[in-house]
Design a protein around this motif. Sequence first.
Motif, short mmCIF file in Angstrom:
data_model
loop_
_atom_site.label_atom_id
_atom_site.label_comp_id
_atom_site.label_asym_id
_atom_site.label_seq_id
_atom_site.Cartn_x
_atom_site.Cartn_y
_atom_site.Cartn_z
N UNK A 197 0.83 -1.22 0.00
CA UNK A 197 0.00 0.00 0.00
C UNK A 197 0.86 1.27 0.00
N UNK A 198 2.07 1.18 0.58
CA UNK A 198 2.94 2.36 0.65
C UNK A 198 3.38 2.80 -0.74
N UNK A 199 3.72 1.82 -1.58
CA UNK A 199 4.13 2.14 -2.95
C UNK A 199 2.98 2.76 -3.73
N UNK A 200 1.77 2.22 -3.54
CA UNK A 200 0.60 2.78 -4.23
C UNK A 200 0.33 4.21 -3.77
N UNK A 201 0.45 4.43 -2.48
CA UNK A 201 0.22 5.78 -1.96
C UNK A 201 1.24 6.77 -2.51
N UNK A 209 1.14 15.10 -8.51
CA UNK A 209 2.03 16.25 -8.72
C UNK A 209 2.25 16.52 -10.21
N UNK A 210 2.14 15.48 -11.02
CA UNK A 210 2.30 15.64 -12.46
C UNK A 210 0.98 15.99 -13.16
N UNK A 211 -0.09 16.10 -12.37
CA UNK A 211 -1.38 16.47 -12.94
C UNK A 211 -2.15 15.31 -13.54
N UNK A 212 -1.68 14.08 -13.30
CA UNK A 212 -2.36 12.89 -13.81
C UNK A 212 -3.36 12.42 -12.76
N UNK A 213 -4.46 13.14 -12.65
CA UNK A 213 -5.36 12.94 -11.52
C UNK A 213 -6.12 11.61 -11.59
N UNK A 214 -6.36 11.12 -12.78
CA UNK A 214 -7.07 9.85 -12.90
C UNK A 214 -6.21 8.71 -12.32
N UNK A 215 -4.94 8.67 -12.71
CA UNK A 215 -4.05 7.66 -12.16
C UNK A 215 -3.83 7.85 -10.66
N UNK A 216 -3.77 9.12 -10.24
CA UNK A 216 -3.59 9.40 -8.81
C UNK A 216 -4.77 8.87 -8.01
N UNK A 219 -4.52 5.13 -7.80
CA UNK A 219 -3.46 4.70 -6.89
C UNK A 219 -3.89 4.88 -5.43
N UNK A 220 -4.50 6.02 -5.11
CA UNK A 220 -4.93 6.25 -3.73
C UNK A 220 -6.03 5.27 -3.33
N UNK A 221 -6.95 5.00 -4.24
CA UNK A 221 -8.01 4.04 -3.93
C UNK A 221 -7.44 2.64 -3.69
N UNK A 222 -6.46 2.27 -4.50
CA UNK A 222 -5.81 0.97 -4.30
C UNK A 222 -5.10 0.91 -2.96
N UNK A 223 -4.41 1.99 -2.63
CA UNK A 223 -3.70 2.05 -1.34
C UNK A 223 -4.68 1.91 -0.17
#
Length: 226
Positions: A197-201, A209-216, A219-223
């Motif tokens: 979960x740490x890597x996903x977070x 930070x790169x503005x890729x909000x969909x992937x962000x 990733x947060x939901x997976x974490x």
Amino acid sequence: MKLFLQIFILILFVFTFLSLAQRGEEVHKRNALLHMQAGRYGEAIDQLNKYIAQNARNAEGYNLRGLCFEQREQYQLSVLDLRRATRLDPTNSEYKKNLQRVWEIWREILYARIDGYKREIAIDPDKAFNYLEVGKSYRWLEEWALAELWYDRYLERDDDASPDEIIRYTEILSHTGSIRKGEIILEEFVSRYPEDWRLWSRYGYFTMWLGNYRNAERAFRTSLKL
């Protein structure tokens, strides 16, 4: 009248509970000081852990625990605690003096460690571990550009880096502003270790930070799910 009596009893109960709790906290601190005076720093740390758990915003607990870590020559932990103490009470000259003293000792040790591992690298330039230790030492020194350089050299020689090292590496990259670089390596490592979960977070932050909000968001939901 009955309602008034119930409220009075409730207030009395709350104040009694808080008073007992405060006394319990002071017992931990007093026991810690007794252990420190007797040179039993491990036992003092145990008591201060309990004190700090109940007084997380009290600088003195961190200062005392930092002094215990100093006596046990655990300088990294000592610096962390003394920094917490100075952040919580920035006007306290004693805390600042303690931090300065321990930081000077720790810096000298780290530079000596760096020199030692560089000598090992000169003997065996293919051993990845030595590059990692130099990188970690520069990270502790907060010399972020050098830490990034040596972590890069380490990763060139070790295809099996642990999630812990990638977390440390991406912390360095966040300080040097190498966000795209961090995103690429995190994308690789969340594939390698999909249950961490740490890597996903961390991947979520870098993509955000790169503005890729969909992937962000993904990733947060997976974490959070993990």
